[in-house]
Write an enzyme that holds these catalytic residues in place. Structure first.
Site, PDB file in Angstrom:
ATOM      1  N   HIS A 149      67.585  79.162  14.101  1.00 17.48           N
ATOM      2  CA  HIS A 149      67.333  77.635  13.743  1.00 17.48           C
ATOM      3  C   HIS A 149      67.841  76.446  14.176  1.00 17.48           C
ATOM      4  CE1 HIS A 149      65.935  80.453   9.986  1.00 17.48           C
ATOM      5  NE2 HIS A 149      66.806  81.288  11.003  1.00 17.48           N
ATOM      6  N   ASP A 203      62.877  72.959   7.498  1.00 16.68           N
ATOM      7  CA  ASP A 203      62.884  74.578   7.911  1.00 16.68           C
ATOM      8  C   ASP A 203      62.234  75.702   6.684  1.00 16.68           C
ATOM      9  OD1 ASP A 203      63.732  77.844   8.465  1.00 16.68           O
ATOM     10  OD2 ASP A 203      65.569  76.702   9.841  1.00 16.68           O
ATOM     11  N   HIS A 250      68.466  91.728  21.032  1.00 17.72           N
ATOM     12  CA  HIS A 250      67.878  92.258  19.336  1.00 17.72           C
ATOM     13  C   HIS A 250      66.645  91.708  19.145  1.00 17.72           C
ATOM     14  CE1 HIS A 250      68.683  88.348  18.991  1.00 17.72           C
ATOM     15  NE2 HIS A 250      68.719  88.554  18.576  1.00 17.72           N
ATOM     16  N   TRP A 296      64.219  85.737  17.532  1.00 19.32           N
ATOM     17  CA  TRP A 296      62.600  85.473  18.341  1.00 19.32           C
ATOM     18  C   TRP A 296      62.817  83.732  19.292  1.00 19.32           C
ATOM     19  CZ3 TRP A 296      58.020  85.831  19.425  1.00 19.32           C
ATOM     20  CH2 TRP A 296      56.783  84.867  19.925  1.00 19.32           C
ATOM     21  N   ASN A 297      63.953  83.348  18.913  1.00 17.39           N
ATOM     22  CA  ASN A 297      64.704  82.351  20.333  1.00 17.39           C
ATOM     23  C   ASN A 297      64.661  83.767  21.796  1.00 17.39           C
ATOM     24  OD1 ASN A 297      65.025  80.015  19.034  1.00 17.39           O
ATOM     25  ND2 ASN A 297      65.426  81.553  17.360  1.00 17.39           N
ATOM     26  N   SER A 298      65.000  84.173  21.592  1.00 17.31           N
ATOM     27  CA  SER A 298      65.436  84.927  22.820  1.00 17.31           C
ATOM     28  C   SER A 298      64.265  85.671  23.144  1.00 17.31           C
ATOM     29  CB  SER A 298      66.112  85.950  22.120  1.00 17.31           C
ATOM     30  OG  SER A 298      67.529  86.080  22.037  1.00 17.31           O
TER      31      SER A 298
HETATM   32  N1  UDP Z   1      72.183  82.497  21.884  1.00 18.11           N
HETATM   33  C1  UDP Z   1      73.383  81.807  23.476  1.00 18.11           C
HETATM   34  N2  UDP Z   1      74.329  82.394  23.946  1.00 18.11           N
HETATM   35  C2  UDP Z   1      74.574  83.711  23.674  1.00 18.11           C
HETATM   36  C3  UDP Z   1      73.876  84.715  22.389  1.00 18.11           C
HETATM   37  C4  UDP Z   1      72.604  83.641  22.488  1.00 18.11           C
HETATM   38  O1  UDP Z   1      73.419  80.516  23.709  1.00 18.11           O
HETATM   39  O2  UDP Z   1      75.477  84.733  24.202  1.00 18.11           O
HETATM   40  C5  UDP Z   1      71.347  81.662  21.953  1.00 18.11           C
HETATM   41  C6  UDP Z   1      69.920  82.190  22.932  1.00 18.11           C
HETATM   42  O3  UDP Z   1      70.081  81.061  23.718  1.00 18.11           O
HETATM   43  C7  UDP Z   1      68.838  81.634  21.155  1.00 18.11           C
HETATM   44  C8  UDP Z   1      70.130  81.645  19.793  1.00 18.11           C
HETATM   45  O4  UDP Z   1      71.561  81.980  20.410  1.00 18.11           O
HETATM   46  O5  UDP Z   1      68.489  80.189  21.404  1.00 18.11           O
HETATM   47  C9  UDP Z   1      69.747  83.049  19.091  1.00 18.11           C
HETATM   48  O6  UDP Z   1      68.704  83.103  18.197  1.00 18.11           O
HETATM   49  P1  UDP Z   1      67.766  84.660  17.932  1.00 18.11           P
HETATM   50  O7  UDP Z   1      66.029  83.822  17.266  1.00 18.11           O
HETATM   51  O8  UDP Z   1      67.715  85.130  19.828  1.00 18.11           O
HETATM   52  O9  UDP Z   1      68.873  85.184  17.286  1.00 18.11           O
HETATM   53  P2  UDP Z   1      69.471  85.214  15.927  1.00 18.11           P
HETATM   54  O10 UDP Z   1      70.970  84.564  16.179  1.00 18.11           O
HETATM   55  O11 UDP Z   1      68.830  84.092  14.910  1.00 18.11           O
HETATM   56  O12 UDP Z   1      69.007  85.967  15.458  1.00 18.11           O
END
Ligand code: UDP
Length: 484
Positions: free
Chosen positions: A17, A122, A370, A373-375
């Protein structure tokens, strides 16, 4: 005279977020907005600690970049040492009652700033609805998810009335049952695509009721923004499926991409990033490395982690594995005996990376994710095909769309209908091999490169997301002028 616009941006406590909302805040700051960025004390502390800086140093940095920016924090009511990702329902219940605290913090803050133009909330922070109403400004709902998920979640109470929620065990197993009553002309939705916490087995958990409550308040919005792009998700028609009483609903993402393309590092990690990854990647052959990360929330049983480790070992590819120390369901991670030694020449295991730099590195050929959405979007934007292993919430629909709609990823048989399914080392090995070599992987790569280009075009001058962001800014200018 042109009024200075002031956006109060309020983020949920969570990596997935804070990253998009901070990137969005920067895009608005570059367009002259005064930004008040609000998150919980715990989140802010994590961000500062991970970056090894104090609040004053951060403020100075933002000033040097020419931004009018301030950070405010609110206590979430929990002790600092309590983990915030292990019981998400409990955390969301606490967040739901933070409206009065947020209002007090906003009122008590320095008054020598421009009047507030809007609250950009958010979408999972129902407490902002009351605050926006009390201070008399529009509530802009910002979805850090894809549009399909946003439409499903906004309509969760309707799906409850239609008997699709709670999702029954037998519906999870049925491939025929499709949900076609949602707005936005979505591709047919399966019961397995619905947020996992709406499954029958989770009814008694706090999160089930907490998210149905969020769904009711997600219907209170004056403007809706989604961190996606039209070309990926059915164009304007899909976004309008989110509109409440005809309010604008626009795709303005991926919000980090303009910053990334222009060389600005705007990712904000809550964990300290490992500094050795890039050097290690430099030493690997082009397209040979599998990047493995399940990000900030997912946990797996020790037995499952062992199967995963043994599958990674058996696949024969070099791999970079983000293995958070808290990933083994509350225990410290114990890997199979001898695993580290046997894989040391082609493996790097770290606690946290700079994910964008990793995904954009030429050595990385695949992403075991996993499907947060960001990934998912980062993989699309960097052109890296995926294997999805969803764990929670929107990750299921992201994985299904990656595989069936966008055709840029694979999944693991049966994981969508059974969150606890044991994925064997043989399945891990064979799926990685399909992704990394042969015609299946090649086709996924071709597809994802087309989407990569579409995403880049969307955020550049003249692109859809760029134009939608302009529309939002113009609408906020009109609003501010009408109040002068
Ligand atoms: N991320 C990162 N380093 C890592 C793993 C994840 O910077 O080793 C960042 C990734 O680029 C993304 C965020 O953490 O922007 C994770 O967001 P996502 O929505 O994919 O997953 P969540 O952590 O919310 O389950």
């Amino acid at each position: 005279m042109m009024p200075v616009l002031h956006a109060v941006i309020v983020s949920c406590p969570g990596q997935g977020h804070v990253n998009p909302l901070m990137n969005f805040a920067e895009l608005l700051a570059m367009r002259g907005f005064f930004i008040t960025f609000v998150t919980t004390e715990w989140t802010d502390q994590r961000l500062l600690e991970a970056a090894s800086k104090d609040a004053a140093a951060r403020d100075r940095e933002f000033q040097e970049r020419g931004f009018k920016f301030r950070f405010l924090t609110i206590p979430d009511g929990f002790k600092p040492e309590k983990g915030r990702t292990s019981d998400i329902g409990e955390v969301f219940l606490a967040l739901q009652s933070l409206g009065p605290t947020l209002e007090t913090v906003l009122m008590a803050a320095d008054k020598s700033v421009p009047p507030v133009t809007c609250i950009i909330s958010d979408s999972f922070l129902s407490c902002t609805a009351e605050v926006a109403k009390n201070i008399g400004v529009p509530r802009v709902l910002f979805w850090t998810t894809c549009t399909a998920y946003a439409i499903i979640q906004t309509n969760a109470n309707f799906l409850l009335s239609q008997g699709y929620i709670p999702v029954k065990e037998e519906d999870l197993k049925s491939k025929e049952k499709l949900i076609t009553c949602l707005p936005g002309k979505l591709p047919p939705i399966r019961p397995t695509d619905l947020p996992s916490f709406y499954r029958e087995q989770h009814i008694s958990e706090l999160i089930y009721g907490a998210f149905l409550h969020e769904s009711r308040i997600q219907k209170i919005a004056d403007y809706i923004l989604v961190n996606t792009f039209d070309e990926l998700e059915g164009g304007k028609e899909a976004q309008m499926g989110l509109s409440i009483n005809g309010c604008p609903a626009l795709a303005i993402g991926p919000v980090y991409l303009p910053n990334f393309l222009q060389g600005r590092n705007s990712m904000y990690s809550m964990w300290e990033e490992d500094k050795t990854c890039l050097q290690w990647l430099d030493a690997q052959a082009q397209g040979s490395v599998l990047y493995v990360s399940f990000d900030s929330i997912a946990v797996k049983s020790e037995k499952q982690l062992h199967e995963l480790a043994l599958g990674l070992e058996a696949c024969g590819y070099p791999f970079l594995w983000v293995l958070r120390s808290d990933m083994a369901q509350g225990k410290s991670v114990v890997l199979p005996e001898g695993f580290i030694d046997r894989t040391k020449d082609r493996a790097l295991i770290v606690n946290w990376t700079k994910q964008l730099e990793v995904l954009s590195h030429p050595s990385v050929g695949g992403f075991f994710t996993h499907n947060g959405w960001n990934s998912t979007m980062e993989a699309i934007n960097m052109g890296v095909p995926m294997i999805g292993w969803p764990y929670f919430s929107d990750q299921f629909v992201n994985c299904r769309f990656s595989k069936d709609v966008w055709k840029v990823g694979l999944d693991l048989e049966g994981v969508d209908s059974d969150e606890y399914k044991m994925v064997t080392k043989e399945i891990v090995e064979s799926t990685i091999k399909s992704l990394m070599k042969g015609c299946v992987g090649r086709k996924l790569r071709e597809n994802i490169l087309k989407l990569k280009e579409a995403a880049t075009n969307a955020v550049m001058e003249g692109g859809t997301s760029h134009a939608n962001l302009n529309t939002f800014v113009e609408d906020m200018i009109k609003l501010a002028k009408s109040k002068v």
